[in-house]
Write a protein that holds these residues in place. Sequence first.
Motif, short mmCIF file in Angstrom:
data_model
loop_
_atom_site.label_atom_id
_atom_site.label_comp_id
_atom_site.label_asym_id
_atom_site.label_seq_id
_atom_site.Cartn_x
_atom_site.Cartn_y
_atom_site.Cartn_z
N HIS A 61 -8.55 3.17 6.17
CA HIS A 61 -8.36 2.84 4.75
C HIS A 61 -9.17 3.74 3.84
CE1 HIS A 61 -12.25 0.83 3.84
NE2 HIS A 61 -12.24 0.50 5.11
N GLN A 116 -4.56 -10.43 4.65
CA GLN A 116 -3.90 -10.84 3.42
C GLN A 116 -4.96 -11.08 2.35
OE1 GLN A 116 -0.51 -10.96 2.98
NE2 GLN A 116 -0.47 -10.10 5.06
N GLU A 119 -3.74 -8.85 -4.73
CA GLU A 119 -3.16 -7.52 -4.90
C GLU A 119 -2.88 -7.23 -6.37
OE1 GLU A 119 -0.08 -5.79 -2.71
OE2 GLU A 119 -0.67 -6.61 -0.77
N HIS A 120 -3.16 -6.01 -6.80
CA HIS A 120 -2.69 -5.48 -8.07
C HIS A 120 -2.73 -3.96 -7.96
CE1 HIS A 120 -7.01 -4.95 -8.93
NE2 HIS A 120 -6.61 -3.97 -9.72
N GLN A 121 -2.11 -3.27 -8.89
CA GLN A 121 -2.13 -1.81 -8.90
C GLN A 121 -1.77 -1.31 -10.29
OE1 GLN A 121 1.47 -0.67 -6.32
NE2 GLN A 121 1.87 0.39 -8.26
N HIS A 239 -3.97 2.71 0.65
CA HIS A 239 -3.81 1.36 0.12
C HIS A 239 -2.67 0.58 0.79
CE1 HIS A 239 -6.55 2.81 -2.85
NE2 HIS A 239 -5.66 3.56 -3.47
N ARG A 240 -1.53 1.25 0.96
CA ARG A 240 -0.33 0.57 1.46
C ARG A 240 0.43 1.50 2.40
NH1 ARG A 240 -1.29 -0.72 -3.81
NH2 ARG A 240 -1.34 -2.95 -4.31
N ARG A 274 5.13 2.00 -5.58
CA ARG A 274 3.95 1.38 -4.96
C ARG A 274 2.83 2.42 -4.86
NH1 ARG A 274 4.39 -0.89 0.45
NH2 ARG A 274 5.23 1.17 0.91
#
Length: 293
Positions: A61, A116, A119-121, A239-240, A274
């Motif tokens: 990460h 889990q 989440e935000h971005q 991040h994803r 995303r």
Amino acid sequence: MTSPVSELIDLLSLERLEDNLFRGQSRDIGTKYVFGGQVLGQALSAAQATMDSAGEPRAAHSLHAYFLRAGDIEHPIVYNVDRTRDGGSFSVRRVTAIQHGQVIFFCAASFQQEEQGVEHQMSMPEVPKPEDLAPAPAIPLDVLAKLPTKVQRWLDRTGPFEFRHIYPRDELNPTKRPPFQQVWFRLSEKVGDAPELHRALLAYASDFQLLGTATFPHGISYYQPNVAMASLDHALWFHRPFRADDWLLYAIDSPTAQNARGLARGLIYDRDGRLVASTVQEGMIRVVPDKKA
């Protein structure tokens, strides 16, 4: 003939010498020294190869790196991995890159098992789709012939990644402009599904475009003989999930340059908007006064 993508994957596939010791080859892509993205990608590949002791699967990460010496293109690089810690949900690896008996680079990489949480971005900038942008035109042969051999090789090569700039810039005749840019990029061929491979590929590609953004307000570029540039450090966060062989948008800005150093930041989005990764890099930028002036 081996494709540029296959060559890059081979470059990131290290030879295992011992449990924590790896050897990677170098490639001359037209840069004076080993391309920083190559060392980043190989170091991450080495760290990922030691995650067997963590037990459950853990994905990288973050990566924080320092470039200490210029790498020699003609010789391989040895990567020594320290399995610093395997905790309850996070693991840390320290990687030291050695060439000619000297440390040229080191980094720390952190890994986490999937969890889990909140989440935000930040939203992706509104830009044209990559298929609506024309590829960069080829440099005329008469112009190319007047450039130094190394620069010719860099500009004339077909690399493993395709880039499409939202606001193209003539790097051979740069004008002054604000320090930001957006660039779509993707691997030019489809590859396998292994997330570890795609993270190593993104680490490699994240070194393109980044530091150069800090030169925009000054009307200079790496290709000018009186300009010397080199990466000093590099941070990368994943991040994803993403695929390096599908279009990604690199939104870059440079908030400051001073004391012969420039800082650049990047946000990387997939085509669905995303936010998949973030980068920060500081690099040396030296300009030698033109003696003719």
